[in-house]
Write a protein that holds these residues in place. Structure first.
Motif, PDB file in Angstrom:
ATOM      1  N   GLN A  11      -7.403   7.222  14.705  1.00  0.00           N
ATOM      2  CA  GLN A  11      -8.050   7.684  13.472  1.00  0.00           C
ATOM      3  C   GLN A  11      -6.978   8.345  12.624  1.00  0.00           C
ATOM      4  O   GLN A  11      -6.215   9.183  13.124  1.00  0.00           O
ATOM      5  N   ARG A  12      -6.888   7.995  11.369  1.00  0.00           N
ATOM      6  CA  ARG A  12      -5.892   8.621  10.487  1.00  0.00           C
ATOM      7  C   ARG A  12      -6.125  10.132  10.430  1.00  0.00           C
ATOM      8  O   ARG A  12      -7.273  10.569  10.374  1.00  0.00           O
ATOM      9  N   PRO A  13      -5.048  10.923  10.400  1.00  0.00           N
ATOM     10  CA  PRO A  13      -5.233  12.379  10.393  1.00  0.00           C
ATOM     11  C   PRO A  13      -5.957  12.896   9.154  1.00  0.00           C
ATOM     12  O   PRO A  13      -6.529  13.984   9.184  1.00  0.00           O
TER      13      PRO A  13
ATOM     14  N   ASP B 185      -2.203  -1.606  -3.610  1.00  0.00           N
ATOM     15  CA  ASP B 185      -3.349  -0.848  -3.098  1.00  0.00           C
ATOM     16  C   ASP B 185      -2.947   0.626  -2.998  1.00  0.00           C
ATOM     17  O   ASP B 185      -1.992   0.963  -2.312  1.00  0.00           O
ATOM     18  N   GLY B 186      -3.636   1.480  -3.734  1.00  0.00           N
ATOM     19  CA  GLY B 186      -3.345   2.917  -3.667  1.00  0.00           C
ATOM     20  C   GLY B 186      -2.397   3.393  -4.753  1.00  0.00           C
ATOM     21  O   GLY B 186      -1.989   4.550  -4.766  1.00  0.00           O
ATOM     22  N   TYR B 187      -2.025   2.517  -5.648  1.00  0.00           N
ATOM     23  CA  TYR B 187      -1.160   2.865  -6.777  1.00  0.00           C
ATOM     24  C   TYR B 187      -1.604   2.015  -7.969  1.00  0.00           C
ATOM     25  O   TYR B 187      -1.808   0.822  -7.780  1.00  0.00           O
ATOM     26  N   PRO B 188      -1.743   2.536  -9.165  1.00  0.00           N
ATOM     27  CA  PRO B 188      -1.497   3.909  -9.585  1.00  0.00           C
ATOM     28  C   PRO B 188      -2.679   4.838  -9.305  1.00  0.00           C
ATOM     29  O   PRO B 188      -3.827   4.420  -9.301  1.00  0.00           O
ATOM     30  N   ARG B 189      -2.361   6.116  -9.095  1.00  0.00           N
ATOM     31  CA  ARG B 189      -3.390   7.110  -8.837  1.00  0.00           C
ATOM     32  C   ARG B 189      -3.389   8.208  -9.883  1.00  0.00           C
ATOM     33  O   ARG B 189      -4.222   9.117  -9.820  1.00  0.00           O
ATOM     34  N   THR B 190      -2.477   8.161 -10.817  1.00  0.00           N
ATOM     35  CA  THR B 190      -2.472   9.128 -11.926  1.00  0.00           C
ATOM     36  C   THR B 190      -2.121   8.370 -13.205  1.00  0.00           C
ATOM     37  O   THR B 190      -1.628   7.239 -13.141  1.00  0.00           O
TER      38      THR B 190
ATOM     39  N   ALA C  45       0.293   9.127 -15.245  1.00  0.00           N
ATOM     40  CA  ALA C  45       1.755   8.955 -15.303  1.00  0.00           C
ATOM     41  C   ALA C  45       2.178   7.752 -14.456  1.00  0.00           C
ATOM     42  O   ALA C  45       3.034   6.961 -14.861  1.00  0.00           O
ATOM     43  N   GLN C  46       1.557   7.584 -13.286  1.00  0.00           N
ATOM     44  CA  GLN C  46       1.895   6.434 -12.429  1.00  0.00           C
ATOM     45  C   GLN C  46       1.518   5.122 -13.113  1.00  0.00           C
ATOM     46  O   GLN C  46       2.197   4.109 -12.968  1.00  0.00           O
ATOM     47  N   THR C  47       0.433   5.149 -13.857  1.00  0.00           N
ATOM     48  CA  THR C  47      -0.008   3.934 -14.560  1.00  0.00           C
ATOM     49  C   THR C  47       1.057   3.522 -15.577  1.00  0.00           C
ATOM     50  O   THR C  47       1.440   2.347 -15.656  1.00  0.00           O
TER      51      THR C  47
ATOM     52  N   LEU D  49       4.060   5.495   2.722  1.00  0.00           N
ATOM     53  CA  LEU D  49       4.254   6.913   3.053  1.00  0.00           C
ATOM     54  C   LEU D  49       4.091   7.156   4.550  1.00  0.00           C
ATOM     55  O   LEU D  49       4.871   7.898   5.156  1.00  0.00           O
ATOM     56  N   ARG D  50       3.080   6.512   5.163  1.00  0.00           N
ATOM     57  CA  ARG D  50       2.874   6.711   6.608  1.00  0.00           C
ATOM     58  C   ARG D  50       4.083   6.210   7.403  1.00  0.00           C
ATOM     59  O   ARG D  50       4.459   6.798   8.418  1.00  0.00           O
ATOM     60  N   ALA D  51       4.727   5.141   6.917  1.00  0.00           N
ATOM     61  CA  ALA D  51       5.933   4.636   7.598  1.00  0.00           C
ATOM     62  C   ALA D  51       7.062   5.673   7.484  1.00  0.00           C
ATOM     63  O   ALA D  51       7.815   5.877   8.435  1.00  0.00           O
TER      64      ALA D  51
ATOM     65  N   GLY E  24      -5.071  15.868   1.946  1.00  0.00           N
ATOM     66  CA  GLY E  24      -5.844  15.005   1.053  1.00  0.00           C
ATOM     67  C   GLY E  24      -5.375  15.060  -0.391  1.00  0.00           C
ATOM     68  O   GLY E  24      -5.945  14.417  -1.263  1.00  0.00           O
ATOM     69  N   ALA E  25      -4.307  15.835  -0.652  1.00  0.00           N
ATOM     70  CA  ALA E  25      -3.769  15.890  -2.022  1.00  0.00           C
ATOM     71  C   ALA E  25      -2.841  14.698  -2.264  1.00  0.00           C
ATOM     72  O   ALA E  25      -2.536  13.948  -1.334  1.00  0.00           O
ATOM     73  N   LEU E  26      -2.405  14.546  -3.506  1.00  0.00           N
ATOM     74  CA  LEU E  26      -1.474  13.459  -3.830  1.00  0.00           C
ATOM     75  C   LEU E  26      -0.040  13.951  -3.688  1.00  0.00           C
ATOM     76  O   LEU E  26       0.256  15.099  -4.023  1.00  0.00           O
ATOM     77  N   VAL E  27       0.841  13.095  -3.230  1.00  0.00           N
ATOM     78  CA  VAL E  27       2.257  13.465  -3.184  1.00  0.00           C
ATOM     79  C   VAL E  27       2.811  13.362  -4.618  1.00  0.00           C
ATOM     80  O   VAL E  27       2.238  12.653  -5.450  1.00  0.00           O
ATOM     81  N   PRO E  28       3.915  14.079  -4.914  1.00  0.00           N
ATOM     82  CA  PRO E  28       4.429  14.054  -6.288  1.00  0.00           C
ATOM     83  C   PRO E  28       4.789  12.639  -6.761  1.00  0.00           C
ATOM     84  O   PRO E  28       5.265  11.827  -5.973  1.00  0.00           O
TER      85      PRO E  28
ATOM     86  N   SER F 203       0.866  -1.182   0.000  1.00  0.00           N
ATOM     87  CA  SER F 203       0.000   0.000   0.000  1.00  0.00           C
ATOM     88  C   SER F 203       0.900   1.228   0.000  1.00  0.00           C
ATOM     89  O   SER F 203       1.719   1.398   0.918  1.00  0.00           O
ATOM     90  N   THR F 204       0.759   2.066  -1.023  1.00  0.00           N
ATOM     91  CA  THR F 204       1.635   3.248  -1.077  1.00  0.00           C
ATOM     92  C   THR F 204       1.293   4.212   0.060  1.00  0.00           C
ATOM     93  O   THR F 204       2.170   4.898   0.572  1.00  0.00           O
ATOM     94  N   GLY F 205       0.018   4.228   0.501  1.00  0.00           N
ATOM     95  CA  GLY F 205      -0.349   5.046   1.668  1.00  0.00           C
ATOM     96  C   GLY F 205       0.403   4.558   2.908  1.00  0.00           C
ATOM     97  O   GLY F 205       0.962   5.359   3.664  1.00  0.00           O
TER      98      GLY F 205
HETATM   99  P1  AMP Z   1      -4.241   5.884   1.148  1.00  0.00           P
HETATM  100  O1  AMP Z   1      -3.788   5.247   2.412  1.00  0.00           O
HETATM  101  O2  AMP Z   1      -4.055   5.017  -0.050  1.00  0.00           O
HETATM  102  O3  AMP Z   1      -5.627   6.480   1.252  1.00  0.00           O
HETATM  103  O4  AMP Z   1      -3.252   7.151   0.909  1.00  0.00           O
HETATM  104  C1  AMP Z   1      -3.177   8.210   1.849  1.00  0.00           C
HETATM  105  C2  AMP Z   1      -2.521   9.412   1.199  1.00  0.00           C
HETATM  106  O5  AMP Z   1      -1.184   9.079   0.787  1.00  0.00           O
HETATM  107  C3  AMP Z   1      -3.190   9.934  -0.067  1.00  0.00           C
HETATM  108  O6  AMP Z   1      -4.275  10.797   0.201  1.00  0.00           O
HETATM  109  C4  AMP Z   1      -2.015  10.659  -0.740  1.00  0.00           C
HETATM  110  O7  AMP Z   1      -1.736  11.897  -0.107  1.00  0.00           O
HETATM  111  C5  AMP Z   1      -0.848   9.729  -0.432  1.00  0.00           C
HETATM  112  N1  AMP Z   1      -0.684   8.677  -1.470  1.00  0.00           N
HETATM  113  C6  AMP Z   1      -0.862   7.331  -1.336  1.00  0.00           C
HETATM  114  N2  AMP Z   1      -0.624   6.693  -2.490  1.00  0.00           N
HETATM  115  C7  AMP Z   1      -0.295   7.647  -3.386  1.00  0.00           C
HETATM  116  C8  AMP Z   1       0.041   7.626  -4.758  1.00  0.00           C
HETATM  117  N3  AMP Z   1       0.051   6.489  -5.469  1.00  0.00           N
HETATM  118  N4  AMP Z   1       0.328   8.821  -5.360  1.00  0.00           N
HETATM  119  C9  AMP Z   1       0.309   9.976  -4.679  1.00  0.00           C
HETATM  120  N5  AMP Z   1      -0.032  10.079  -3.382  1.00  0.00           N
HETATM  121  C10 AMP Z   1      -0.323   8.929  -2.726  1.00  0.00           C
END
Ligand code: AMP
Length: 212
Positions: A157-159, A82-87, A89-91, A35-37, A56-60, A30-32
């Motif tokens: 609860q997630r921020p 899970d959580g990738y691809p989200r754009t 370009a990521q696809t 990132l949280r780690a 709530g935005a996407l990271v670059p 899970s890319t989320g």
């Molecule tokens: P999620 O746990 O998948 O809901 O992701 C939580 C947050 O992490 C998202 O709202 C984005 O800010 C960031 N994030 C997770 N996956 C991606 C991704 N593939 N591309 C960009 N941002 C991401």
């Protein structure tokens, strides 16, 4: 085997990924979570990602790609993404990465849910720090603050699971992630499941797609 889980935030991707992992032994990436780690460890990536995630935005794309490449180094029995691809370009990056690994996508599963249901679910979502269990307060009678699975009181609860961030995440989803669905929609490995059903029923649908 590579399985991609698509769906708006709160659709149940993490919950279903955990069940797929248990049954099929595929690794849950899970890319989320990645990132949280990074945020928890206070790394440079985590420091830049923290505020973006809270909004709530996407990271670059380039920030996430490095983490993903690292996580996909070995496929083992397979991967649930899970959580990738989200754009878009990521696809494109993902398709290249999977080809370089000598793997192929076996299934893209889109978990569908109405907008109202999504926001309701997100604000009531909680996770256990100890066992990772994700659950929803709406489905628990007389919640005593403890994880219904392991009993730990370390429930959080997630921020980004508040109403404002949830609505923004949905807008971002429609603007940037809808093209990902369009990209896969006509492929024969693309399938949709109804995410409004109970967790076990959604998983039964997924089992039919992946195979028993
Ligand atoms: P999620 O746990 O998948 O809901 O992701 C939580 C947050 O992490 C998202 O709202 C984005 O800010 C960031 N994030 C997770 N996956 C991606 C991704 N593939 N591309 C960009 N941002 C991401």
């Amino acid at each position: 085997m590579i399985v991609l889980l698509l769906g708006a935030p709160g659709a149940g991707k993490g919950t279903q990924a955990a069940l797929i992992n248990k049954k099929y032994g595929l690794r849950h990436v899970s890319t989320g979570d990645l990132l949280r780690a990074e945020v928890a460890a206070g790394t440079p990536v985590g420091k830049s990602a923290d505020a973006i995630m809270k909004s709530g935005a996407l990271v670059p794309d380039d920030m996430i790609l490095g983490l993903l490449k690292n996580a996909l180094k070995t496929a083992g029995k397979g991967i649930i993404l899970d959580g990738y691809p989200r754009t878009k370009a990521q696809t494109e990056e993902l398709i290249k990465l999977i080809q370089n690994m000598g793997e192929k996508i076996n299934a893209v599963i889109n978990i569908k849910l109405t907008e109202k249901e999504i926001v309701d679910r997100i604000v009531m979502r909680r996770q256990c720090k100890k066992c990772g269990n994700i659950f929803n307060l709406r489905f628990i009678k007389n919640f005593d603050g403890k994880c219904p699975k392991c009993g730990s009181a370390d429930v959080y609860q997630r921020p980004d699971d508040n109403e404002a961030a949830a609505k923004h995440r949905l807008e971002v989803y429609h603007a940037q992630t809808a093209p990902v669905v369009e990209f896969f929609k006509d492929k024969d490995f693309y399938k949709e499941v109804d995410g409004s059903k109970p967790v076990e029923k959604v998983f039964e649908e997924i089992e039919k797609i992946i195979g028993k």
